[in-house]
Design an enzyme around this catalytic site. Structure first.
Site, PDB file in Angstrom:
ATOM      1  N   ILE A 198      12.041 -46.686 -14.192  1.00 37.56           N
ATOM      2  CA  ILE A 198      13.176 -47.528 -14.543  1.00 37.56           C
ATOM      3  C   ILE A 198      14.459 -46.709 -14.519  1.00 37.56           C
ATOM      4  O   ILE A 198      15.508 -47.180 -14.065  1.00 37.56           O
ATOM      5  CB  ILE A 198      12.956 -48.185 -15.915  1.00 37.56           C
ATOM      6  CG1 ILE A 198      11.796 -49.190 -15.835  1.00 37.56           C
ATOM      7  CG2 ILE A 198      14.228 -48.876 -16.400  1.00 37.56           C
ATOM      8  CD1 ILE A 198      11.446 -49.833 -17.161  1.00 37.56           C
ATOM      9  N   ASP A 248      15.986 -32.143 -24.846  1.00 35.16           N
ATOM     10  CA  ASP A 248      15.215 -32.923 -25.808  1.00 35.16           C
ATOM     11  C   ASP A 248      16.175 -33.856 -26.541  1.00 35.16           C
ATOM     12  O   ASP A 248      16.974 -33.408 -27.360  1.00 35.16           O
ATOM     13  CB  ASP A 248      14.510 -31.984 -26.789  1.00 35.16           C
ATOM     14  CG  ASP A 248      13.715 -32.725 -27.837  1.00 35.16           C
ATOM     15  OD1 ASP A 248      13.652 -33.976 -27.790  1.00 35.16           O
ATOM     16  OD2 ASP A 248      13.128 -32.051 -28.714  1.00 35.16           O
ATOM     17  N   ASN A 295      17.047 -45.368 -22.462  1.00 36.08           N
ATOM     18  CA  ASN A 295      15.898 -45.815 -21.686  1.00 36.08           C
ATOM     19  C   ASN A 295      14.635 -45.000 -21.963  1.00 36.08           C
ATOM     20  O   ASN A 295      13.523 -45.469 -21.703  1.00 36.08           O
ATOM     21  CB  ASN A 295      16.251 -45.736 -20.186  1.00 36.08           C
ATOM     22  CG  ASN A 295      15.064 -45.962 -19.289  1.00 36.08           C
ATOM     23  OD1 ASN A 295      14.483 -47.025 -19.265  1.00 36.08           O
ATOM     24  ND2 ASN A 295      14.702 -44.928 -18.523  1.00 36.08           N
ATOM     25  N   ARG A 306      24.943 -42.454 -32.000  1.00 36.83           N
ATOM     26  CA  ARG A 306      25.833 -41.796 -32.960  1.00 36.83           C
ATOM     27  C   ARG A 306      26.789 -40.848 -32.261  1.00 36.83           C
ATOM     28  O   ARG A 306      27.964 -40.715 -32.648  1.00 36.83           O
ATOM     29  CB  ARG A 306      25.002 -41.020 -33.989  1.00 36.83           C
ATOM     30  CG  ARG A 306      25.807 -40.425 -35.115  1.00 36.83           C
ATOM     31  CD  ARG A 306      24.979 -39.528 -35.990  1.00 36.83           C
ATOM     32  NE  ARG A 306      24.584 -38.304 -35.302  1.00 36.83           N
ATOM     33  CZ  ARG A 306      24.186 -37.195 -35.924  1.00 36.83           C
ATOM     34  NH1 ARG A 306      24.117 -37.178 -37.238  1.00 36.83           N
ATOM     35  NH2 ARG A 306      23.845 -36.129 -35.234  1.00 36.83           N
ATOM     36  N   TYR A 357       4.614 -46.952 -30.666  1.00 35.22           N
ATOM     37  CA  TYR A 357       5.638 -47.394 -29.712  1.00 35.22           C
ATOM     38  C   TYR A 357       6.186 -48.763 -30.108  1.00 35.22           C
ATOM     39  O   TYR A 357       7.400 -48.992 -30.095  1.00 35.22           O
ATOM     40  CB  TYR A 357       5.012 -47.438 -28.317  1.00 35.22           C
ATOM     41  CG  TYR A 357       5.830 -48.079 -27.236  1.00 35.22           C
ATOM     42  CD1 TYR A 357       6.739 -47.341 -26.492  1.00 35.22           C
ATOM     43  CD2 TYR A 357       5.655 -49.428 -26.924  1.00 35.22           C
ATOM     44  CE1 TYR A 357       7.471 -47.924 -25.473  1.00 35.22           C
ATOM     45  CE2 TYR A 357       6.388 -50.024 -25.907  1.00 35.22           C
ATOM     46  CZ  TYR A 357       7.284 -49.267 -25.193  1.00 35.22           C
ATOM     47  OH  TYR A 357       8.002 -49.861 -24.182  1.00 35.22           O
ATOM     48  N   LYS A 401       9.998 -49.761 -31.148  1.00 35.72           N
ATOM     49  CA  LYS A 401      10.797 -50.722 -30.393  1.00 35.72           C
ATOM     50  C   LYS A 401      11.329 -51.829 -31.293  1.00 35.72           C
ATOM     51  O   LYS A 401      12.440 -52.339 -31.067  1.00 35.72           O
ATOM     52  CB  LYS A 401       9.977 -51.309 -29.239  1.00 35.72           C
ATOM     53  CG  LYS A 401       9.686 -50.321 -28.118  1.00 35.72           C
ATOM     54  CD  LYS A 401      10.974 -49.785 -27.501  1.00 35.72           C
ATOM     55  CE  LYS A 401      10.704 -48.912 -26.282  1.00 35.72           C
ATOM     56  NZ  LYS A 401      11.955 -48.389 -25.685  1.00 35.72           N
TER      57      LYS A 401
END
Length: 277
Positions: free
Chosen positions: A27, A71, A98, A131, A162, A166
């Site tokens: 993606i 990271d 993403n 932020r 996960y 989300k």
């Protein structure tokens, strides 16, 4: 840090600055190609340095590219990157969060360390990157943050860590949209279904060649998503044409969360619906 192309801003006037995390994945690559043009400064972030280098080489001119292998769960590293970008090109216009990945463990099968690792990539990174870019967006009075969420935030499809992350991404998206909307900042999430990304499915297809055909049957449109489907919607919601859309999750899932026809057929005792109905 590794950079490719000319690190200076394009010479043909004001440029937009687009920061994409997880850029080396399927993606991420589609997003990068969608946003790449002569008036865009692309900041491509991923842990995979080789993948970033290959992506930058594939793009070539006329894109202006900065690749960063770092990271994104490290607050100091994220802050330092955004500071360098702002010093060079100005505030980030579009942030696309993403990056994410998931193990197959359930609650009893996972470990606290693996849980923390997944939540850090999928949720902590969204907080840290948002932020870092928000002060610049607020000063300039505009900016868009697009967060990749998932159908897993709405229904159970496995991948517990996960999925929980989300759901947190969607909540954080709403918070940013409401609190910083008066400053001209928009924030949206995309609720993504199963996407057939190049390379990511190779091992699974080797073990289970029929998996894609079985998955298609759960989707009303009878196909899985493509990275280009996600990139197209992202480009729209980041554009001025979507300037009154914020604080919501837009489902891009082939109709998966709209309902379950297979269950409806069983409940109603329908063995086979006529073609086209």
């Amino acid at each position: 840090m590794s950079a490719s192309a000319d690190p200076a801003a394009p010479a043909n006037g004001a440029a937009r600055v687009v920061l994409i995390t997880g850029a080396a994945g399927g993606i991420g690559r589609a997003l990068t190609h969608r946003f790449a043009d002569a008036r865009t400064c692309l900041v491509l972030v991923d842990r995979n340095a080789d993948g970033l280098a290959a992506l930058a080489q594939d793009l070539g001119a006329p894109a202006t590219i900065l690749t960063e292998a770092l990271d994104i769960t490290d607050d100091d590293a994220v802050d330092a990157l955004v500071t360098r970008v702002q010093d060079r090109w100005g505030a980030v216009d579009f942030l696309i969060n993403n990056a994410a990945y998931a193990y197959d463990d359930d609650v009893l099968g996972t470990t606290p360390a693996r849980w923390d690792e997944q939540v850090a990539i999928a949720l902590r990174s969204v907080f840290l990157c948002s932020r870092a870019v928000l002060p610049g967006m607020r000063r300039r009075g505009r900016g868009v943050i697009v967060n990749m969420a998932s159908v897993n935030a709405h229904q159970y499809f496995g991948n517990e860590a996960y999925s929980a992350a989300k759901a947190g991404v969607e909540s954080l998206t709403r918070s940013i949209a409401v609190r910083y909307g008066p400053d001209g900042v928009r924030a949206l999430a995309l609720g993504i279904g199963t996407v057939l990304t190049p390379g990511a499915w190779d091992a699974r297809l080797d073990r289970d060649p029929d998996i894609v055909d079985r998955l298609r049957s759960w989707y009303p449109l009878r196909r899985l998503g493509t990275p280009e489907d996600i990139a197209a919607l992202t480009a729209f919601v980041a554009s001025d044409e979507a300037s009154w859309i914020t604080g919501t999750t837009i489902m891009v899932d082939g109709g998966l969360t709209a309902g379950n026809q297979r269950l409806a057929d069983d409940v109603l005792g329908i063995e086979q619906r006529p073609l086209g109905e």
